[in-house]
Write an enzyme that holds these catalytic residues in place. Structure first.
Site, PDB file in Angstrom:
ATOM      1  N   CYS A  85      12.498  24.911   3.207  1.00 31.30           N
ATOM      2  CA  CYS A  85      11.630  25.686   2.162  1.00 31.30           C
ATOM      3  C   CYS A  85      10.815  24.515   1.402  1.00 31.30           C
ATOM      4  CB  CYS A  85      12.164  26.686   1.192  1.00 31.30           C
ATOM      5  SG  CYS A  85      13.496  27.747   2.014  1.00 31.30           S
ATOM      6  N   ARG A 142     -10.904   0.373  14.885  1.00 30.11           N
ATOM      7  CA  ARG A 142     -10.804   1.147  13.689  1.00 30.11           C
ATOM      8  C   ARG A 142     -11.826   0.460  12.686  1.00 30.11           C
ATOM      9  NH1 ARG A 142      -5.070   1.325  10.459  1.00 30.11           N
ATOM     10  NH2 ARG A 142      -5.470  -0.755  10.195  1.00 30.11           N
ATOM     11  N   ARG A 158       1.624 -10.437   7.259  1.00 32.08           N
ATOM     12  CA  ARG A 158       1.315  -9.329   6.410  1.00 32.08           C
ATOM     13  C   ARG A 158       2.513  -8.236   6.679  1.00 32.08           C
ATOM     14  NH1 ARG A 158      -3.746  -9.371   9.036  1.00 32.08           N
ATOM     15  NH2 ARG A 158      -3.234  -7.355  10.107  1.00 32.08           N
ATOM     16  N   LYS A 191       0.805  -1.227   0.023  1.00 37.03           N
ATOM     17  CA  LYS A 191       0.055  -0.058   0.015  1.00 37.03           C
ATOM     18  C   LYS A 191       0.917   1.198  -0.111  1.00 37.03           C
ATOM     19  CE  LYS A 191      -0.215  -0.138   5.056  1.00 37.03           C
ATOM     20  NZ  LYS A 191      -1.222  -0.674   6.229  1.00 37.03           N
ATOM     21  N   TYR A 206      13.619  31.454   5.461  1.00 36.75           N
ATOM     22  CA  TYR A 206      12.281  32.032   5.954  1.00 36.75           C
ATOM     23  C   TYR A 206      12.235  32.306   7.521  1.00 36.75           C
ATOM     24  CZ  TYR A 206      10.078  31.193   1.378  1.00 36.75           C
ATOM     25  OH  TYR A 206       9.995  31.037  -0.058  1.00 36.75           O
ATOM     26  N   HIS A 232      -5.993  -6.937  13.650  1.00 36.89           N
ATOM     27  CA  HIS A 232      -4.722  -6.141  13.262  1.00 36.89           C
ATOM     28  C   HIS A 232      -4.424  -5.568  14.671  1.00 36.89           C
ATOM     29  CE1 HIS A 232      -2.039  -3.584  10.907  1.00 36.89           C
ATOM     30  NE2 HIS A 232      -2.552  -2.708  11.544  1.00 36.89           N
ATOM     31  N   ASP A 264      11.072  23.701  -1.630  1.00 34.56           N
ATOM     32  CA  ASP A 264      11.837  23.198  -2.777  1.00 34.56           C
ATOM     33  C   ASP A 264      13.271  23.082  -2.462  1.00 34.56           C
ATOM     34  OD1 ASP A 264       9.522  23.298  -4.419  1.00 34.56           O
ATOM     35  OD2 ASP A 264       9.995  25.444  -4.306  1.00 34.56           O
TER      36      ASP A 264
HETATM   37  C1  PLP Z   1      -0.303  -1.515   6.790  1.00 39.08           C
HETATM   38  C2  PLP Z   1      -0.994  -2.816   7.332  1.00 39.08           C
HETATM   39  C3  PLP Z   1       0.019  -3.929   7.634  1.00 39.08           C
HETATM   40  C4  PLP Z   1       1.447  -3.846   7.630  1.00 39.08           C
HETATM   41  O1  PLP Z   1       2.143  -3.137   8.717  1.00 39.08           O
HETATM   42  P1  PLP Z   1       3.384  -2.999   9.127  1.00 39.08           P
HETATM   43  O2  PLP Z   1       3.551  -2.435  10.479  1.00 39.08           O
HETATM   44  O3  PLP Z   1       4.003  -1.982   8.020  1.00 39.08           O
HETATM   45  O4  PLP Z   1       4.194  -4.325   8.779  1.00 39.08           O
HETATM   46  C5  PLP Z   1      -0.465  -5.176   7.894  1.00 39.08           C
HETATM   47  N1  PLP Z   1      -1.603  -5.499   7.960  1.00 39.08           N
HETATM   48  C6  PLP Z   1      -2.689  -4.131   7.655  1.00 39.08           C
HETATM   49  C7  PLP Z   1      -4.101  -4.644   7.931  1.00 39.08           C
HETATM   50  C8  PLP Z   1      -2.147  -3.009   7.451  1.00 39.08           C
HETATM   51  O5  PLP Z   1      -3.246  -1.968   7.017  1.00 39.08           O
END
Ligand code: PLP
Length: 373
Positions: A318, A142, A227, A44, A271, A171, A320
């Site tokens: 800044c 969440r 994951r 992602k 700045y 998660h 850029d």
């Molecule tokens: C982003 C995400 C992960 C990966 O998490 P990391 O901490 O980067 O390993 C795994 N599962 C879900 C549902 C996520 O949203």
């Protein structure tokens, strides 16, 4: 593959260098560590800034059997890039997106009976089977059905003729912490929900909960699939996380000195005039700024490497450009400047900017060319 095979060929004097080979090595290190569990690379947010298409194609050719993304759009990008493997979209599903999920054969997260009914209807219309992973909330608050009211959903999930329940997942909110009590509690809640299957004599679908923190710190959380996101890119989730698998950073961020001058005592730089020297100093300008995703919070706090030496950013970053104090050091126009790499980690930059390495990586703007090595 970027046309800029050699970093010095990049047109802009600023670029991000990504080693796909290092990402593949990290993937292998994770695979070796988790035994029988399948590894779902999480790509992602443009593969945490590394380039979603390049990373995914490389890992697919390297043997990755599935992918995880946050958005429907990211999954569609992967399909258009020729990725044939199963793809799970973690985010919640909005009703109007369901036909597109089914058309591209993408796996959806579902956490309500209502949503499953909509998915089942859409699958019937498309004359296809929709693939769903049930999402259980075990303490993140969440998305997902609460662990204490999940049973009804699991029960109902067995009744939709056009849905295949391919997985069930949760998660972690705190798997990167030193104190793992909350992660362990989440895992216990998840395992309790999963009791549903053996109690009915059913084989559970693919069970998964471990992100990078879980992979590194809670082997009992690996279950059927893991994951990994940030660790795939060679970065640990936090300073506290146990580094039980050796991974190497795959990304470095480089620029060049484009201007050199001496600043006289009392003359303020950038700045707001937040920094001025009390003796003559040599100051160089680097053509990167917060418009590239290099945080303004690094003003008067960050460091870069020029000619093997660390030097501080002076004055405000800044949009850029920013300035670096060499004191009496030497640098010429065209000298390399390292923002991340050569000993400066994404975690270092995160500490200076008051954030986490995830935000450092995902914040690198699309206008910074990616060079693949
Ligand atoms: C982003 C995400 C992960 C990966 O998490 P990391 O901490 O980067 O390993 C795994 N599962 C879900 C549902 C996520 O949203």
């Amino acid at each position: 593959m970027s046309p800029h095979l050699n970093p010095t060929d990049a047109i802009r004097p600023t670029h991000v260098e990504v080693s796909l080979g290092t990402i593949a090595q990290n993937f292998d290190a994770i695979r070796a560590h988790v035994g029988a569990a399948e590894v779902m690379p999480v790509v992602k947010a443009n593969a945490y800034g590394h380039g979603i298409v390049e990373v995914s194609q490389h890992l697919a050719a390297h043997g990755a059997t599935c992918f995880g993304v946050a958005l429907l759009e990211e999954a569609v990008v992967l399909r258009r890039a020729g990725i044939k493997q199963p793809i799970l979209v973690f985010g919640g599903v909005v009703a109007r997106q369901i036909p597109e999920f089914i058309e591209h054969d993408l796996m959806m997260a579902a956490s309500s009976i209502d949503k499953m009914r909509q998915i089942d209807d859409a699958a019937a219309v498309a004359k296809k089977k929709a693939r769903v992973h049930l999402k259980i909330d075990t303490g993140m608050e969440r998305i997902g059905v609460h662990w204490y009211s999940a049973e009804k959903l699991l029960e109902a999930s067995l009744t939709f003729p056009n849905i295949e329940i391919a997985g069930i997942y949760s998660h972690f909110a705190n798997s990167d912490a030193e104190d793992l009590s909350s992660a362990k509690e989440q895992l216990a809640r998840f395992l309790e929900v999963l009791e549903f299957y053996p109690k009915r004599g059913l084989k559970p679908p693919q069970r998964h909960i471990a992100n990078s923190g879980g992979i590194l710190q809670l082997p009992e959380s690996h279950l059927d699939l893991v994951r990994p996101g940030i660790m795939l890119y060679g970065v640990y989730p936090s300073r506290e996380t146990r580094q039980s698998i050796a991974v190497k950073p795959a990304l470095s961020w480089k620029s060049e000195v484009v201007y050199f001058k001496v600043v006289q005592p009392g003359n303020a730089v950038s700045y707001g005039g937040t920094w001025k020297p009390d003796h003559p100093v040599r100051v160089v300008t680097v053509p990167v700024g917060y418009g590239d995703g290099y945080f303004r919070a690094l003003s008067n706090r960050g460091q870069v490497i020029i000619r093997g030496q660390r030097h501080p950013i002076v004055g405000r970053v800044c949009m850029d450009q920013f300035m670096v104090n060499l004191e009496w050091g030497t640098a010429y126009n065209g000298d390399a400047v390292t923002l991340i790499g050569d000993g400066i980690s994404a975690q270092d930059v995160a500490d200076w900017a008051g954030t986490i390495p995830y935000e450092v990586l995902t914040n690198i703007h699309a206008r910074v060319p990616r060079v693949y090595v």
